[in-house]
Design an enzyme around this catalytic site. Structure first.
Site, PDB file in Angstrom:
ATOM      1  N   LYS A  76     -35.999  -9.076  -3.467  1.00 22.14           N
ATOM      2  CA  LYS A  76     -36.668 -10.095  -3.971  1.00 22.14           C
ATOM      3  C   LYS A  76     -38.009  -9.463  -3.530  1.00 22.14           C
ATOM      4  CE  LYS A  76     -34.981 -13.952  -2.173  1.00 22.14           C
ATOM      5  NZ  LYS A  76     -34.444 -15.267  -1.223  1.00 22.14           N
ATOM      6  N   CYS A 136     -28.442 -24.004   5.818  1.00 30.75           N
ATOM      7  CA  CYS A 136     -29.301 -24.405   4.344  1.00 30.75           C
ATOM      8  C   CYS A 136     -28.066 -24.880   3.495  1.00 30.75           C
ATOM      9  CB  CYS A 136     -30.895 -23.476   3.955  1.00 30.75           C
ATOM     10  SG  CYS A 136     -31.354 -22.430   3.825  1.00 30.75           S
ATOM     11  N   CYS A 145     -19.235 -13.063   2.825  1.00 34.66           N
ATOM     12  CA  CYS A 145     -20.357 -14.496   2.763  1.00 34.66           C
ATOM     13  C   CYS A 145     -21.255 -14.267   1.577  1.00 34.66           C
ATOM     14  CB  CYS A 145     -20.537 -15.384   3.907  1.00 34.66           C
ATOM     15  SG  CYS A 145     -21.687 -14.225   5.081  1.00 34.66           S
TER      16      CYS A 145
END
Length: 355
Positions: free
Chosen positions: A80, A182, A318
């Site tokens: 990112k 979220c 995960c």
């Protein structure tokens, strides 16, 4: 400085060329380049903040794109901060942009934050927020807070000119199972844009002195009803008496050892046909998963433990490494003699090392 670029804000009464000069001299650190970080970075950069630092170690995921509008499909799997740096440079080449390809930790927080005037915390977890708060108290830096929950968001400014800190509003870190995520509960794409822009506005006000800063006030936005409310809170002087950072800012007990393996070891595990249990949601798993991994969502783990072979090592996976640690601790209680490992950094770290 190209004065024409900023004409529409320098003609503003009360802002003017002096406000623009203050922006050009300002140094702002943005912690996180995700849903909140993208609008903060985009607008601070466009408005002419002279030096902007970006802290993040995540990679772009396809599930980010509905709200992190700086990124496109061609950026999936890329760092990112690297993508953000290139796009922000193209947007405004006048500003100095620095990237820190790391997560904020007790080992690097003071060193990184010390070089900036204002910190904008756009992280998505409580441990980082408490770490940011404590570092800013020690260094006497104001920080702009933002948080999301479904259709709602919150904004405030802490540690500003002797005002309250984050711990004055939230004295104790909640337990991990008390906090919505979220990844599991969702967020409407436009809400981070609204809250992130409000954070950017507060940063501009802190830098220039224009308007009233949201110090000692928590702004709560309800997107479904398009409503705002403010809650006042007071400084608790004891919260200013922080002299050093804690060794740990984590949900789990710092005395508890969580067995981990590095995400870089995933290729080796795949080659060995190791037992990898993916505890992400169904939507995340369907979007991307490792071959031959066993999928059991975290909230269904207890009901499906019989699918796991505890006679051989179990590697829990995960997206970022947080839910896999939670799953590990759950399984440790029932199967204390088994070999359980959490994959550090999860798929985000794995994809970053592969790109």
């Amino acid at each position: 400085m190209n004065q024409e670029r900023y004409t529409r804000q320098t003609i503003l009464k009360g802002f003017g060329h002096e406000g623009q000069r203050k922006l050009a001299k300002a140094r702002v650190l943005v912690i996180g380049a995700g849903g909140l970080g993208v609008p903060v970075l985009t607008y601070l950069n466009a408005m002419g903040v002279g030096k902007i630092g970006i802290v993040d170690q995540d990679v772009v995921s396809i599930t980010n794109l509905h709200r992190q509008v700086l990124y496109g499909e061609g950026d999936v799997g890329k760092s990112k901060v690297t993508v953000a740096l290139n796009k922000l440079k193209a947007q405004n080449p006048e500003n100095e942009l620095l990237v820190y390809h790391t997560f904020l930790t007790p080992k690097n927080a003071l060193e990184i934050i010390a070089d900036y005037d204002v910190v904008v915390d756009t992280s998505d977890n409580f441990p980082t927020r408490y770490l940011v708060n404590d570092a800013c108290v020690i260094l006497k830096k104001p920080f702009v807070y933002g948080a999301l929950h479904g259709y709602e968001g919150q904004v405030s400014v802490f540690n500003f000119e002797g005002g309250p800190t984050y711990r004055c509003l939230f004295p104790m870190m909640p337990k991990e199972n008390e906090v919505p995520n979220c990844n599991e509960h969702g967020v409407l794409g436009i809400i981070p844009g609204i809250i992130g822009n409000l954070q950017a506005l507060e940063a501009i006000k802190v830098i220039t002195g224009v308007g009233e800063v949201l110090s000692a006030k928590l702004l709560i936005f309800d997107g479904l009803h398009q409503s705002y409310q403010k809650i006042k809170f007071k400084l608790q002087p004891a919260n200013l008496d922080i002299k050093k950072l804690q060794d740990f800012y984590e949900w789990n007990d710092p005395c508890e050892i969580v067995p981990i393996v590095a995400a870089e070891e995933i290729q080796k595990l795949l080659a060995e046909d190791a037992q990898i249990v993916d505890v992400r949601t169904r939507a995340e798993f369907e979007n991307y998963h490792l071959p031959d991994s066993l999928h059991i969502p975290l909230d269904e783990l207890e009901a499906n433990v019989t699918k796991i072979n505890f006679l051989i090592p179990v590697y829990l996976l995960c997206q970022s490494g947080q839910r896999s640690e939670t799953a590990l601790r759950q399984l440790q209680k029932k199967y204390p003699e088994s070999s359980l490992f959490s994959i550090l950094g999860g798929l985000n770290q794995y994809l970053a090392t592969c790109s």
